[in-house]
Design an enzyme around this catalytic site. Structure first.
Site, short mmCIF file in Angstrom:
data_model
loop_
_atom_site.label_atom_id
_atom_site.label_comp_id
_atom_site.label_asym_id
_atom_site.label_seq_id
_atom_site.Cartn_x
_atom_site.Cartn_y
_atom_site.Cartn_z
N ASP A 33 0.85 -1.21 0.21
CA ASP A 33 -0.17 -0.03 0.01
C ASP A 33 0.85 1.34 0.11
OD1 ASP A 33 0.84 0.60 2.86
OD2 ASP A 33 -0.49 -1.03 3.34
N ASP A 43 1.38 3.48 2.51
CA ASP A 43 1.48 4.24 3.74
C ASP A 43 0.36 5.08 3.87
OD1 ASP A 43 3.22 4.05 6.19
OD2 ASP A 43 3.73 6.19 5.72
#
Ligand SMILES: [Zn+2]
Length: 293
Positions: A215, A217
């Site tokens: 992802d 963050d």
């Protein structure tokens, strides 16, 4: 001879991170429990053959994922790898991306670390022996090329080089922290690999981080809403990819080493041999034995 000496049982070590708790492709797998002068590793090691190469697999967080990044006994994990005869460690980790171009599902092979962990036991030395190894290039350059090339060959999108920021966790960053970290220019963020890399260097093994982006963050403002199911799907795909990558790369990386990792301790031990106690020499024999009279 030290009572810690065991016959070499593996040449390549694999450390599995979040989602990678076992290697189904291992042939003749057998589980062994190892103890070290630094305590117990994260769990049992699984020894077996991968494409005919003797490998040792360890699940970093324990087989049931019971250990926080701060609770992992990194010294025991790496010391045990050394005792098994491992020369190269392939470390698989789920990471957050800190750059737009490192999209979820991509693979980063960093060449640097920035360590923001606090007070972890990240050296085999101390208590009567001082050594300072170089960490200017913490990743084995040879291993990095083999892994990146292979990942591309099997269809991965690879980002070569860049910095892995290692944070303490277990919480993820605040948005303020994430923005500051972005300002550092790092590529990915995780919670374990800098600590491993330091110890692996002291133990004169080669190390490469296979960072699987899950992802962005929390810095990224996405137009499409990200669901938990989307993140889990990326994690699952990444784990499948990493298994394929490990299986494809082991044969290529096995063989004599021509990198500098194997002699990292040469000229690094400051304390003279005669100033070290017998018990200390015994304790660190797998690591310093060849330099100590
Ligand atoms: Zn190396």
């Amino acid at each position: 001879m030290s009572n810690q000496s065991v016959a070499p049982q593996a040449r390549i070590g694999i450390i599995g991170g979040s989602g990678l708790y076992q290697m189904d492709a291992l042939q003749d797998p057998r589980s062994i429990t190892l103890d070290t002068p630094f305590g117990a590793p994260s769990g049992d090691f699984i020894l077996g053959q991968l494409e005919g190469i003797p490998v040792a697999f360890l699940s970093r967080h324990g087989q049931q994922h019971t250990l926080l990044p701060s609770e992992i006994n990194y010294r025991a994990n790496i010391f045990a790898m050394k005792k098994l005869g491992v020369e190269r460690i392939l470390s698989v980790s789920a990471v957050g991306s800190m750059k737009e171009e490192v999209e979820p599902g991509h693979i980063a092979i960093p060449d640097q670390f920035y360590d923001l962990t606090k007070g972890r036991k990240s050296s085999f030395f101390g208590e009567g022996i001082v050594a300072h190894v170089s960490l200017a290039n913490p990743i084995c350059p040879d291993l990095a090329v083999f892994v990146a090339d292979t990942a591309e060959e099997i269809g991965g999108i690879v980002h070569r080089g860049g910095t892995y920021l290692c944070m303490e966790g277990p919480q993820f960053s605040t948005r303020a922290e994430s923005d500051v970290h972005r300002g550092f220019g790092v590529s990915v963020i995780g919670m374990t690999n800098a600590t491993e890399a330091k110890l692996v260097r002291e133990a004169e093994m080669c190390y490469v981080t296979i960072a699987l982006s899950t992802d962005y963050d929390c810095w990224h403002v996405s137009e499409a809403p990200v669901t938990v199911e989307m993140i889990l799907q990326v994690l699952r795909d990444n784990v499948l990819f990493s298994k394929k990558l490990l299986q494809s790369v082991v044969k290529k990386v096995d063989g004599p080493r021509s990198c500098r990792c194997a002699s990292a301790l040469k000229n690094a031990i400051v304390t003279p041999s005669e100033a070290m106690s017998v018990s200390l020499k015994e304790k660190l024999d797998p690591i310093i034995g060849k330099y100590i009279s």
